[in-house]
Write a protein that holds these residues in place. Structure first.
Motif, PDB file in Angstrom:
ATOM      1  N   ILE A   1       0.820  -1.216   0.000  1.00 56.55           N
ATOM      2  CA  ILE A   1       0.000   0.000   0.000  1.00 56.55           C
ATOM      3  C   ILE A   1       0.856   1.270   0.000  1.00 56.55           C
ATOM      4  O   ILE A   1       0.583   2.213  -0.746  1.00 56.55           O
ATOM      5  CB  ILE A   1      -0.946   0.009   1.223  1.00 56.55           C
ATOM      6  CG1 ILE A   1      -1.821  -1.256   1.233  1.00 56.55           C
ATOM      7  CG2 ILE A   1      -1.808   1.263   1.238  1.00 56.55           C
ATOM      8  CD1 ILE A   1      -2.677  -1.441   0.003  1.00 56.55           C
ATOM      9  N   VAL A   2       1.905   1.301   0.834  1.00 62.11           N
ATOM     10  CA  VAL A   2       2.620   2.566   1.030  1.00 62.11           C
ATOM     11  C   VAL A   2       3.844   2.736   0.118  1.00 62.11           C
ATOM     12  O   VAL A   2       4.275   3.864  -0.110  1.00 62.11           O
ATOM     13  CB  VAL A   2       3.064   2.726   2.506  1.00 62.11           C
ATOM     14  CG1 VAL A   2       1.865   2.653   3.434  1.00 62.11           C
ATOM     15  CG2 VAL A   2       4.125   1.697   2.891  1.00 62.11           C
ATOM     16  N   GLU A   3       4.391   1.625  -0.388  1.00 62.02           N
ATOM     17  CA  GLU A   3       5.607   1.761  -1.209  1.00 62.02           C
ATOM     18  C   GLU A   3       5.399   2.654  -2.436  1.00 62.02           C
ATOM     19  O   GLU A   3       6.236   3.528  -2.714  1.00 62.02           O
ATOM     20  CB  GLU A   3       6.118   0.378  -1.641  1.00 62.02           C
ATOM     21  CG  GLU A   3       7.431   0.442  -2.424  1.00 62.02           C
ATOM     22  CD  GLU A   3       7.939  -0.931  -2.812  1.00 62.02           C
ATOM     23  OE1 GLU A   3       9.051  -1.002  -3.361  1.00 62.02           O
ATOM     24  OE2 GLU A   3       7.233  -1.943  -2.573  1.00 62.02           O
ATOM     25  N   PRO A   4       4.293   2.503  -3.206  1.00 61.18           N
ATOM     26  CA  PRO A   4       4.108   3.391  -4.366  1.00 61.18           C
ATOM     27  C   PRO A   4       4.037   4.866  -3.971  1.00 61.18           C
ATOM     28  O   PRO A   4       4.484   5.732  -4.728  1.00 61.18           O
ATOM     29  CB  PRO A   4       2.769   2.918  -4.957  1.00 61.18           C
ATOM     30  CG  PRO A   4       2.608   1.513  -4.471  1.00 61.18           C
ATOM     31  CD  PRO A   4       3.221   1.493  -3.110  1.00 61.18           C
TER      32      PRO A   4
ATOM     33  N   THR B   1      18.577   8.245  -6.897  1.00 62.87           N
ATOM     34  CA  THR B   1      18.744   7.261  -5.830  1.00 62.87           C
ATOM     35  C   THR B   1      18.292   5.919  -6.387  1.00 62.87           C
ATOM     36  O   THR B   1      17.269   5.833  -7.059  1.00 62.87           O
ATOM     37  CB  THR B   1      17.965   7.644  -4.562  1.00 62.87           C
ATOM     38  OG1 THR B   1      18.192   6.670  -3.556  1.00 62.87           O
ATOM     39  CG2 THR B   1      16.480   7.768  -4.807  1.00 62.87           C
ATOM     40  N   TYR B   2      19.038   4.862  -6.136  1.00 64.83           N
ATOM     41  CA  TYR B   2      18.869   3.635  -6.919  1.00 64.83           C
ATOM     42  C   TYR B   2      18.614   2.369  -6.101  1.00 64.83           C
ATOM     43  O   TYR B   2      18.341   1.327  -6.664  1.00 64.83           O
ATOM     44  CB  TYR B   2      20.112   3.415  -7.793  1.00 64.83           C
ATOM     45  CG  TYR B   2      20.246   4.462  -8.871  1.00 64.83           C
ATOM     46  CD1 TYR B   2      19.664   4.279 -10.117  1.00 64.83           C
ATOM     47  CD2 TYR B   2      20.921   5.651  -8.633  1.00 64.83           C
ATOM     48  CE1 TYR B   2      19.761   5.242 -11.106  1.00 64.83           C
ATOM     49  CE2 TYR B   2      21.024   6.617  -9.613  1.00 64.83           C
ATOM     50  CZ  TYR B   2      20.443   6.412 -10.839  1.00 64.83           C
ATOM     51  OH  TYR B   2      20.534   7.378 -11.815  1.00 64.83           O
ATOM     52  N   SER B   3      18.699   2.418  -4.798  1.00 62.18           N
ATOM     53  CA  SER B   3      18.585   1.202  -3.992  1.00 62.18           C
ATOM     54  C   SER B   3      17.129   0.816  -3.763  1.00 62.18           C
ATOM     55  O   SER B   3      16.312   1.659  -3.381  1.00 62.18           O
ATOM     56  CB  SER B   3      19.277   1.426  -2.639  1.00 62.18           C
ATOM     57  OG  SER B   3      19.035   0.369  -1.761  1.00 62.18           O
ATOM     58  N   CYS B   4      16.817  -0.476  -3.994  1.00 54.23           N
ATOM     59  CA  CYS B   4      15.498  -1.039  -3.664  1.00 54.23           C
ATOM     60  C   CYS B   4      14.351  -0.289  -4.316  1.00 54.23           C
ATOM     61  O   CYS B   4      13.304  -0.069  -3.695  1.00 54.23           O
ATOM     62  CB  CYS B   4      15.297  -1.077  -2.150  1.00 54.23           C
ATOM     63  SG  CYS B   4      16.601  -1.935  -1.264  1.00 54.23           S
ATOM     64  N   ILE B   5      14.546   0.130  -5.558  1.00 51.98           N
ATOM     65  CA  ILE B   5      13.495   0.823  -6.303  1.00 51.98           C
ATOM     66  C   ILE B   5      13.312   0.095  -7.631  1.00 51.98           C
ATOM     67  O   ILE B   5      14.292  -0.209  -8.317  1.00 51.98           O
ATOM     68  CB  ILE B   5      13.853   2.302  -6.551  1.00 51.98           C
ATOM     69  CG1 ILE B   5      14.050   3.025  -5.213  1.00 51.98           C
ATOM     70  CG2 ILE B   5      12.764   2.995  -7.365  1.00 51.98           C
ATOM     71  CD1 ILE B   5      14.526   4.452  -5.356  1.00 51.98           C
ATOM     72  N   LYS B   6      12.062  -0.180  -7.979  1.00 54.17           N
ATOM     73  CA  LYS B   6      11.777  -0.917  -9.202  1.00 54.17           C
ATOM     74  C   LYS B   6      12.366  -0.193 -10.412  1.00 54.17           C
ATOM     75  O   LYS B   6      12.299   1.038 -10.515  1.00 54.17           O
ATOM     76  CB  LYS B   6      10.268  -1.088  -9.373  1.00 54.17           C
ATOM     77  CG  LYS B   6       9.643  -2.011  -8.331  1.00 54.17           C
ATOM     78  CD  LYS B   6       8.139  -2.030  -8.441  1.00 54.17           C
ATOM     79  CE  LYS B   6       7.525  -2.876  -7.324  1.00 54.17           C
ATOM     80  NZ  LYS B   6       6.057  -2.806  -7.332  1.00 54.17           N
TER      81      LYS B   6
ATOM     82  N   LYS C   1       3.652 -19.501 -14.191  1.00 53.81           N
ATOM     83  CA  LYS C   1       3.426 -18.620 -15.339  1.00 53.81           C
ATOM     84  C   LYS C   1       4.789 -18.139 -15.817  1.00 53.81           C
ATOM     85  O   LYS C   1       5.689 -17.912 -15.003  1.00 53.81           O
ATOM     86  CB  LYS C   1       2.588 -17.395 -14.948  1.00 53.81           C
ATOM     87  CG  LYS C   1       1.125 -17.662 -14.687  1.00 53.81           C
ATOM     88  CD  LYS C   1       0.430 -16.347 -14.355  1.00 53.81           C
ATOM     89  CE  LYS C   1      -1.026 -16.557 -13.976  1.00 53.81           C
ATOM     90  NZ  LYS C   1      -1.687 -15.275 -13.605  1.00 53.81           N
ATOM     91  N   ILE C   2       4.945 -17.975 -17.118  1.00 50.05           N
ATOM     92  CA  ILE C   2       6.158 -17.356 -17.664  1.00 50.05           C
ATOM     93  C   ILE C   2       5.853 -15.875 -17.855  1.00 50.05           C
ATOM     94  O   ILE C   2       4.894 -15.516 -18.537  1.00 50.05           O
ATOM     95  CB  ILE C   2       6.571 -18.001 -18.998  1.00 50.05           C
ATOM     96  CG1 ILE C   2       6.820 -19.496 -18.817  1.00 50.05           C
ATOM     97  CG2 ILE C   2       7.828 -17.338 -19.550  1.00 50.05           C
ATOM     98  CD1 ILE C   2       7.045 -20.247 -20.109  1.00 50.05           C
ATOM     99  N   VAL C   3       6.655 -15.024 -17.232  1.00 49.24           N
ATOM    100  CA  VAL C   3       6.432 -13.577 -17.311  1.00 49.24           C
ATOM    101  C   VAL C   3       7.728 -12.903 -17.754  1.00 49.24           C
ATOM    102  O   VAL C   3       8.808 -13.493 -17.677  1.00 49.24           O
ATOM    103  CB  VAL C   3       5.974 -12.992 -15.950  1.00 49.24           C
ATOM    104  CG1 VAL C   3       4.647 -13.588 -15.535  1.00 49.24           C
ATOM    105  CG2 VAL C   3       7.023 -13.244 -14.873  1.00 49.24           C
ATOM    106  N   LYS C   4       7.593 -11.679 -18.214  1.00 51.76           N
ATOM    107  CA  LYS C   4       8.758 -10.912 -18.653  1.00 51.76           C
ATOM    108  C   LYS C   4       8.942  -9.736 -17.719  1.00 51.76           C
ATOM    109  O   LYS C   4       8.049  -8.908 -17.553  1.00 51.76           O
ATOM    110  CB  LYS C   4       8.565 -10.424 -20.085  1.00 51.76           C
ATOM    111  CG  LYS C   4       9.876 -10.190 -20.831  1.00 51.76           C
ATOM    112  CD  LYS C   4       9.644 -10.084 -22.325  1.00 51.76           C
ATOM    113  CE  LYS C   4      10.968 -10.171 -23.063  1.00 51.76           C
ATOM    114  NZ  LYS C   4      10.757 -10.142 -24.521  1.00 51.76           N
ATOM    115  N   ARG C   5      10.132  -9.670 -17.058  1.00 49.64           N
ATOM    116  CA  ARG C   5      10.428  -8.577 -16.144  1.00 49.64           C
ATOM    117  C   ARG C   5      11.775  -7.982 -16.498  1.00 49.64           C
ATOM    118  O   ARG C   5      12.778  -8.700 -16.558  1.00 49.64           O
ATOM    119  CB  ARG C   5      10.488  -9.058 -14.692  1.00 49.64           C
ATOM    120  CG  ARG C   5       9.148  -9.371 -14.097  1.00 49.64           C
ATOM    121  CD  ARG C   5       9.185  -9.309 -12.586  1.00 49.64           C
ATOM    122  NE  ARG C   5       8.017  -9.971 -12.023  1.00 49.64           N
ATOM    123  CZ  ARG C   5       7.985 -11.232 -11.652  1.00 49.64           C
ATOM    124  NH1 ARG C   5       9.079 -11.967 -11.759  1.00 49.64           N
ATOM    125  NH2 ARG C   5       6.897 -11.771 -11.159  1.00 49.64           N
TER     126      ARG C   5
END
Length: 436
Positions: free
Chosen positions: A93-96, A106-111, A425-429
């Motif tokens: 809920i709060v991460e977005p 800033t690059y750590s732990c961010i999609k 499921k096969i997904v693309k990330r």
């Protein structure tokens, strides 16, 4: 004025969110005993957690501690699976909301960010600036002040029940300091804590060339005196506003090379960090011998070597690859495996079904009921020999077969396939094929 968010707790406690939290917490951990026990009575366990959250009687459990020594000694704190689900429910809920606050550098732990993108950004600054100020927080997670962190959370969220849950997690470790490494919440909240530094550097110091990954950060400039001024002001800010101290603080010309994110960044080229290169050179012959002797399984050998190759692909590594003979080692062990596979072909049953394209089956539920790995006729863009996997799967009772050279799928199918098959499921990330 910071916008405060409310009316979020109902979404957090919803059944759909808790089920999603369980799915994300269990990813790649399905064979863990506590995960299997939780899933044995999944509905009952989730309802119990949901009731505790709704009535605000939930409390974070006690931590187990484990010490690791890679790359340096750290204490990892481990919670029972139920509490990890609770943290996933909160972060869903709060991460977005929190991520929208972060600056782009800033690059750590961010999609869609991460170490390699931080390295690429560092390369840009190295190519355009003369000097670097490199700083590192001393024992960042154990030094986080819980009162300061909670006050920052209060500035962003006004939902009282949500703040109760935040408070319970933040103060779950006694002593007034520490965000336990191992908590999902610690990753997100650590970034949120350091966001104050990001804003100070960008908005007050007006530094355009700045990059941060967790508690490591670099500032770049063509003016050495400007960086000296930044150094004193940042040190003072960290001490007064965040109660943090520095373990490293160095100003130097970029011509010396900027050691950041596992790479040494020079103008025009990047090299692997010296300690990493030495470790690989020391370990690789042993890995090769174990692969040849069969002491190390083919899948394990390939995943180990390919992970090294994936890491060094981001650096100018021609001489390193040549001196370590890593491609030669990989080729010899995989050739040996191919001979064994050919010899044993008569013992392997044929895959059933019509051959189909993997693109037509992305994001669809399937059950893999068999697979075979064989050498491919093709090499990758580095000239390395590739293997491919053929796997049989059923959908609505109909068999199909897919062939692919995706190294990621080869590794994942081997890792998670059982005699009962593999439902997935096969997904693309991020451009890679994965299993979900």
């Amino acid at each position: 004025m910071v916008k405060r968010h409310g009316n979020l707790y109902g979404r957090l406690c919803s059944w759909d969110n808790l089920l999603l939290a369980h799915q994300r917490a269990a990813r790649h951990k399905k064979k863990y005993t506590e995960v299997m026990q939780f899933e044995d009575n999944l509905e009952e366990n989730l309802k119990e957690l949901q009731n505790e959250l709704i009535t605000c009687t939930y409390h974070t459990g006690e931590y187990r501690q484990k010490i690791i020594y890679e790359p340096k000694e750290r204490t990892i704190y481990i919670l029972h699976y139920k509490h990890r689900v609770a943290q996933w429910a909160l972060m869903n809920i709060v991460e977005p909301i929190i991520e929208k606050m972060f600056i782009k550098d800033t690059y750590s732990c961010i999609k869609n960010r991460g170490m390699h993108k931080a390295s690429l950004r560092t390369t840009q600054f190295v190519n355009s600036c003369k000097y670097c100020l490199k700083m590192d927080i001393r024992k960042f997670y154990p030094s986080v002040d819980q009162d300061i962190l909670y006050s920052l959370v209060e500035r962003k969220f006004k939902d009282k029940k949500l703040l109760y849950l935040f408070k319970d997690i933040i103060y779950s470790y006694p002593g007034g300091k520490n965000m336990p490494i191992g908590n999902l919440a610690s990753q997100i909240l650590g970034n949120y804590y350091m966001d104050r530094l990001d804003k100070f550097v960008k908005e007050v110091l007006k530094c355009k060339c700045y990059v941060r990954y967790c508690d490591d950060f670099c500032l770049f400039s063509n003016d050495k005196e400007e960086l000296k001024n930044f150094k004193y002001r940042i040190t003072d800010f960290l001490d007064k506003e965040l109660k943090l101290t520095l373990s490293k603080c160095d100003i130097f010309p970029v011509s010396r090379g900027v050691d950041f994110m596992g790479y040494r960044h020079f103008r025009g080229y990047n090299l692997i960090r010296k300690s990493t290169a030495k470790r690989v050179k020391r370990q690789l012959p042993t890995i090769y011998k174990k692969g040849l002797s069969g002491e190390l399984s083919v899948g394990r050998f390939r995943s180990t070597v390919d992970s090294i190759l994936g890491w060094i692909d981001w650096a100018d590594s021609y001489n390193f690859i040549k001196s370590t003979k890593i491609l030669q080692y990989r080729s010899e062990v995989m050739a040996k495996f191919s001979e064994i596979a050919t010899e044993n072909d008569k013992n392997l049953r044929k895959l059933e079904g019509n051959s189909v394209k993997i693109e037509d089956w992305l994001d669809k539920p399937i059950k893999i009921t068999g697979y075979r790995i064989e050498p491919s006729k093709f090499n990758d863009n580095k000239g390395r020999p590739k293997n491919r996997i053929g796997f049989e799967f059923y959908s609505e009772g109909t068999p199909h077969v897919i062939f692919t050279s995706s190294g990621n799928l080869i590794y994942l199918i081997q890792k998670y396939y059982t005699k009962e098959g593999l439902e997935c499921k096969i997904v693309k990330r991020n451009g890679q094929l994965c299993l979900e």
